[in-house]
Design a protein around this motif. Structure first.
Motif, PDB file in Angstrom:
ATOM      1  N   ALA A   1      56.654  49.317  30.930  1.00  0.00           N
ATOM      2  CA  ALA A   1      56.540  48.046  31.651  1.00  0.00           C
ATOM      3  C   ALA A   1      55.543  48.185  32.800  1.00  0.00           C
ATOM      4  N   ASP A   2      55.588  49.314  33.521  1.00  0.00           N
ATOM      5  CA  ASP A   2      54.637  49.553  34.611  1.00  0.00           C
ATOM      6  C   ASP A   2      53.206  49.615  34.084  1.00  0.00           C
ATOM      7  N   GLU A   3      53.008  50.310  32.958  1.00  0.00           N
ATOM      8  CA  GLU A   3      51.679  50.413  32.355  1.00  0.00           C
ATOM      9  C   GLU A   3      51.170  49.037  31.921  1.00  0.00           C
ATOM     10  N   LEU A   4      52.045  48.251  31.309  1.00  0.00           N
ATOM     11  CA  LEU A   4      51.651  46.907  30.880  1.00  0.00           C
ATOM     12  C   LEU A   4      51.314  46.023  32.078  1.00  0.00           C
ATOM     13  N   HIS A   5      52.080  46.144  33.145  1.00  0.00           N
ATOM     14  CA  HIS A   5      51.815  45.345  34.338  1.00  0.00           C
ATOM     15  C   HIS A   5      50.466  45.739  34.943  1.00  0.00           C
ATOM     16  N   GLU A   6      50.194  47.021  34.985  1.00  0.00           N
ATOM     17  CA  GLU A   6      48.916  47.505  35.515  1.00  0.00           C
ATOM     18  C   GLU A   6      47.757  47.010  34.639  1.00  0.00           C
TER      19      GLU A   6
ATOM     20  N   GLU B   1      47.189  43.355  35.340  1.00  0.00           N
ATOM     21  CA  GLU B   1      46.460  43.121  36.587  1.00  0.00           C
ATOM     22  C   GLU B   1      44.970  43.416  36.420  1.00  0.00           C
ATOM     23  N   CYS B   2      44.631  44.495  35.702  1.00  0.00           N
ATOM     24  CA  CYS B   2      43.222  44.822  35.453  1.00  0.00           C
ATOM     25  C   CYS B   2      42.556  43.714  34.637  1.00  0.00           C
ATOM     26  N   LEU B   3      43.230  43.229  33.630  1.00  0.00           N
ATOM     27  CA  LEU B   3      42.670  42.167  32.792  1.00  0.00           C
ATOM     28  C   LEU B   3      42.515  40.865  33.578  1.00  0.00           C
ATOM     29  N   GLU B   4      43.465  40.569  34.441  1.00  0.00           N
ATOM     30  CA  GLU B   4      43.364  39.377  35.282  1.00  0.00           C
ATOM     31  C   GLU B   4      42.145  39.479  36.201  1.00  0.00           C
ATOM     32  N   GLN B   5      41.948  40.660  36.772  1.00  0.00           N
ATOM     33  CA  GLN B   5      40.803  40.867  37.661  1.00  0.00           C
ATOM     34  C   GLN B   5      39.491  40.743  36.875  1.00  0.00           C
TER      35      GLN B   5
END
Length: 106
Positions: free
Chosen positions: A55-60, A63-67
């Motif tokens: 879940a932490d990896e997916l969230h990270e 966030e990278c994809l959003e940026q």
């Protein structure tokens, strides 16, 4: 308590042995059950930890994809603005362009 002293002694002796056997079997079963529960508890902890890490990896990654998406949207907006400026410059140039106004070469 001998086997030859009569039936009642045999039954008492046999019942006593059976109780000891069952008690031993019961404690073995209980020990196996406790070991199995401990292994299951540890496996469940590992599973929850892996789930949390995933879940932490997916969230990270999110966030990278959003940026990256935000940067690409800004780039698209800049390109649209540049296209508009170039279109405006071309329209302003068309009436003055000797090549476009010359009919003799057609």
């Amino acid at each position: 308590m001998s086997l030859f002293n009569g039936t009642s002694n045999f039954i008492r002796h046999d019942a006593s042995s059976l109780r000891l056997f069952r008690k031993s079997e019961s404690s073995d079963d209980e020990e196996k059950r406790l070991k199995r529960r401990e292994k299951n508890r540890v496996a469940a902890q590992r599973s929850r930890k892996r789930q949390t890490q995933r879940a932490d990896e997916l969230h990270e990654a999110y966030e990278c994809l959003e940026q990256e998406n935000s940067l690409l949207r800004k780039e698209v907006q800049l390109l649209i603005e540049e296209q508009q400026r170039l279109s405006d410059a071309l329209k302003a140039h068309e009436p003055l362009c000797p090549v476009l106004n010359c009919v003799s070469w057609l």
